[in-house]
Design an enzyme around this catalytic site. Sequence first.
Site, PDB file in Angstrom:
ATOM      1  N   TYR A   1      42.009  43.177  46.607  1.00 57.70           N
ATOM      2  CA  TYR A   1      43.019  43.865  45.814  1.00 57.70           C
ATOM      3  C   TYR A   1      43.210  43.189  44.453  1.00 57.70           C
ATOM      4  O   TYR A   1      43.183  43.843  43.403  1.00 57.70           O
ATOM      5  CB  TYR A   1      44.343  43.896  46.581  1.00 57.70           C
ATOM      6  CG  TYR A   1      45.430  44.709  45.926  1.00 57.70           C
ATOM      7  CD1 TYR A   1      45.496  46.084  46.098  1.00 57.70           C
ATOM      8  CD2 TYR A   1      46.402  44.098  45.142  1.00 57.70           C
ATOM      9  CE1 TYR A   1      46.506  46.839  45.510  1.00 57.70           C
ATOM     10  CE2 TYR A   1      47.414  44.835  44.547  1.00 57.70           C
ATOM     11  CZ  TYR A   1      47.465  46.210  44.734  1.00 57.70           C
ATOM     12  OH  TYR A   1      48.463  46.943  44.144  1.00 57.70           O
TER      13      TYR A   1
ATOM     14  N   SER B   1      48.248  45.655  38.227  1.00 55.04           N
ATOM     15  CA  SER B   1      49.289  44.997  39.018  1.00 55.04           C
ATOM     16  C   SER B   1      49.459  43.585  38.489  1.00 55.04           C
ATOM     17  O   SER B   1      48.539  43.010  37.892  1.00 55.04           O
ATOM     18  CB  SER B   1      48.876  44.951  40.505  1.00 55.04           C
ATOM     19  OG  SER B   1      49.727  44.094  41.242  1.00 55.04           O
TER      20      SER B   1
END
Length: 245
Positions: free
Chosen positions: A152, A139
């Site tokens: 995350y 990401s």
Amino acid sequence: MNHPDKHFIVTGAASGIGRAVALRLVAEGGTVTAMDTDGAGLGDLCREAGGAAAVEPVVGDVAEEGDVFGCVERAEQRFGRLDGIVCNAGIMKRMAVEDLSYEDWHRVLDVNLSQSFLFARHGAAGLRKSGGAMVLVASTRAFMSEADTESYSATKGGLVALAHSLAVSLSPKVRVNAVAPGWIDVSGETLRPVDHEQHLVGRVGVPEDVAHAASFLLDGEKAGFITGQTLVVDGGMTRKMIYAH
């Protein structure tokens, strides 16, 4: 077709990016062992992809080594080969660091990061045999952050590093790369003009944008000279400086 008679494992395949990747690989002539905890979603995927001939559903948890081993074993037994693995499954627990329990921290690490280690551990032999490839879905959170996303972001940064580490360790037979999606509309949410405008291409991304990138990186002819890299798929969002006025 880019992937005739090739077989792939895709995790988190019941929805979002994983579903788009699975459907793209099938459309390009491949078959897919699709892993997810959502059995109903996998059933929908199978029907959309044309049935059991194209997709083998596996209900399992990518953070459990036994489930990962079983997925790889099932893929190789059913289709006789393993040409690529897309480690896409991921979760987010968004909360202040003071409120994030150690158990929740580890759960995010196990699902988002450790799955790629487990699939490399159990899938490496099959990938070496076929001269295959892995794609780890990271990401842009590996490079930039919002508040309260520590677990995350840490996992996505870890995937970028793991991709080049595995690329070295599994060379020369197996290529390993990562994709780093930016803002991808996976739920059909209502978007504002300003949401699109902060992207250089003028729109928020869709799962198919990432699916095309993953398919390219899995292609041993078109991407055969690419390994250990991270392909950012974000419409230029991380390149645009935004100032509040």
